[in-house]
Design an enzyme around this catalytic site. Structure first.
Site, mmCIF file in Angstrom:
data_model
loop_
_atom_site.group_PDB
_atom_site.id
_atom_site.type_symbol
_atom_site.label_atom_id
_atom_site.label_comp_id
_atom_site.label_asym_id
_atom_site.label_seq_id
_atom_site.Cartn_x
_atom_site.Cartn_y
_atom_site.Cartn_z
ATOM 1 C CG PHE A 171 -1.531 -13.742 -35.573
ATOM 2 C CD1 PHE A 171 -1.979 -14.923 -34.893
ATOM 3 C CD2 PHE A 171 -2.273 -13.081 -36.508
ATOM 4 C CE1 PHE A 171 -3.180 -15.587 -35.341
ATOM 5 C CE2 PHE A 171 -3.456 -13.894 -37.110
ATOM 6 C CZ PHE A 171 -3.702 -15.057 -36.459
ATOM 7 C CB CYS A 285 -3.164 -14.583 -25.881
ATOM 8 S SG CYS A 285 -3.180 -12.594 -26.379
ATOM 9 N NE ARG A 355 -3.639 -7.958 -19.723
ATOM 10 C CZ ARG A 355 -4.140 -7.522 -20.803
ATOM 11 N NH1 ARG A 355 -5.195 -7.721 -21.176
ATOM 12 N NH2 ARG A 355 -3.035 -7.007 -21.676
#
Length: 482
Positions: A171, A285, A355
């Site tokens: 996380f 993510c 990304r």
């Protein structure tokens, strides 16, 4: 106790670049093991890429993350080692952390939504082939529900020893990963409810307990752990898309999105985090995990739930398009041949990761409109920018270079520009001499702040026409959308 992180970045093993902050040869690959090395046992990070391991053993680490360099250099050669001997690392380890890439599938069943577990399966098969003694194998990659069960079948079907599979999602946030790891909100470990599974959970919990208080180490069944990672990222992204949706209302009504966010965030039930309007979220993510969750919902016969979560991604895409539209229409409905200085290419500050960066889509659209785009980012490598833009535009580099110039400074990018567009909230951009910059720009000079990090009032006094997301519109800005 020996622990091995065995991700790698090149074929034939296809143990590709890791996600979620685990050390390997890939991007976003340094933070996870480094803080534990200050507190915990022997760690070996193995990778089949000789150049990547050489970089990890050098003075120039292959990725940028604040604080990582200091920790790696303090621990390297003591209880932190980088090696290309993948098989020996597997044999020696008590616990093996697999941190391979699990990208969204591009072809086949579930393309565009489902996670591609090809690299995970190949990693599992290599572990099964090499391991000779019982191992605890830990999922560090973000994976869909039931991955542990599938990997267990591969390991036990092809292996010659016992394996216990755990889910231990990360996380961490890029840019603050070292701090997040050293002082986590929680550590989540999911395992089988069998006796050996619970023993494996306890073994991994003992590793984290070297520096994490026991009350922050949460244990669940493996399915809850796998799902929790996807849900956590979906909730965070949902907040970003929600405040970005509000930003459109603010622009149409004259409200100020920062004032609205502050008022809403002071409600203790809501809180202020992730209520910062911007050009959109990026990173490895959020979008990937939401699309994975959407696919799971569709597979489970929950189309309404799938549609709900997919709207988060739709809103994010819309926000990027809205920003580009403001640039085009602000510059009198055409940017063809006009020089646009793009400040920032990373998806957020304090990282070189691009990304799903909003900057990629902004550039793609501006290239489509035949603008001249001049890009400056203090950390992103030039080769990465060219790779991202050729992939996004489906043009070869020679064609992209007709429209894109990479610059060594914000001042170089802005020289002769019709407009500045802030795509990444680098602190450096707050301290630029905007009077000096404006002197060298085409008049009228436009500034489009996609991160709301600049002093818009001061910029207007200098003569800029300013667009800021979710703020009352500059009366000088053309808002006639054709």
């Amino acid at each position: 106790m020996k622990l091995t992180w065995p991700p790698a970045v090149h074929l034939p093993l296809c143990l590709r670049e890791c996600l979620d902050g685990v050390v390997s040869g890939g991007s976003r690959s340094g933070p996870c093991p480094s803080a534990p090395h200050l507190h915990a046992p022997f760690f070996q990070i193995v990778d089949i890429s000789v150049p990547r391991i050489a970089a990890w053993n050098s003075d120039e680490l292959p990725i940028y993350e604040p604080g990582l360099d200091k920790v790696v250099k303090a621990c390297r050669g003591k209880n932190l080692f980088f090696s290309t001997d993948l098989d020996q690392g597997i044999r020696d380890a008590d616990i093996i952390f697999v941190a391979v890439n699990t990208p969204t599938k591009k072809v086949g069943l579930g393309a565009g939504r489902a996670a591609d577990l090809t690299y995970w399966e190949l990693a599992a098969r290599r572990i099964a082939l090499v391991a000779e003694t019982p191992k605890v194998v830990v999922e560090k990659s973000t994976v869909p529900i039931n991955t542990a069960e599938a990997i267990s079948a591969v390991l036990h079907g092809a292996g010659k020893t016992r394996f216990d599979i755990l889910s231990n999602p990360e996380f961490l946030a890029e840019g603050t990963a070292m701090t997040d790891l050293d002082n986590p909100d929680r550590v989540l470990i999911g395992g089988s409810m069998s006796e050996s599974g619970q023993a494996a959970v306890a073994k991994l919990a003992d590793v984290y307990a070297h520096w994490v208080p026991r009350e922050r180490i949460l244990t669940t069944n493996v399915w809850s752990s796998e799902l929790s990672k996807l849900v956590a990222n979906s909730f965070l992204a949902q907040r970003v898309s929600s405040i970005n949706a509000v930003s459109a209302i603010c622009e149409a009504s004259g409200a100020d999105v920062d004032e609205v966010a502050r008022a809403v965030g002071m409600d203790s039930r809501i809180g202020p985090k992730f209520l910062k309007a911007s050009v959109g979220f990026g990173g490895s993510c959020f979008q990937k995990d939401i699309l994975n969750l959407v696919y799971l919902c569709q597979s489970m016969g929950l189309p309404d739930v799938a549609e709900y979560f997919h709207s988060v991604v739709t809103m994010n895409d819309r926000q990027k398009e809205r920003f580009v539209s403001r640039i085009i229409h602000g510059l009198f409905n055409t940017v063809t041949g006009k020089r646009i200085a793009l400040l920032g290419f990373a998806f957020k500050k304090d990282t070189g990761d691009t990304r799903e960066s909003a900057a990629i889509e902004i550039c793609r659209r501006l290239i489509e409109e035949r603008a001249s785009v001049c890009i400056y980012d203090p950390k992103v490598e030039a080769n990465q920018i060219w790779m991202d833009l050729t992939a996004a535009t489906r043009l070869d580099r020679t064609e992209v270079e007709k429209y894109v110039t990479l610059c060594d400074s914000a001042y170089e990018a802005a020289a002769g520009a019709h407009a500045l567009a802030v795509a990444t909230e680098w602190d450096e951009f707050k301290g630029l001499d905007y009077a000096k910059i404006q002197d060298g720009m085409v008049k009228p000079s436009f500034l489009f702040d996609g991160r709301n990090v600049l002093d818009h009032g001061a910029l207007r006094k200098l003569g800029y026409i300013v667009y800021a997301i979710g703020k009352p519109l500059d009366p000088k800005l053309n808002t006639n959308f054709c």
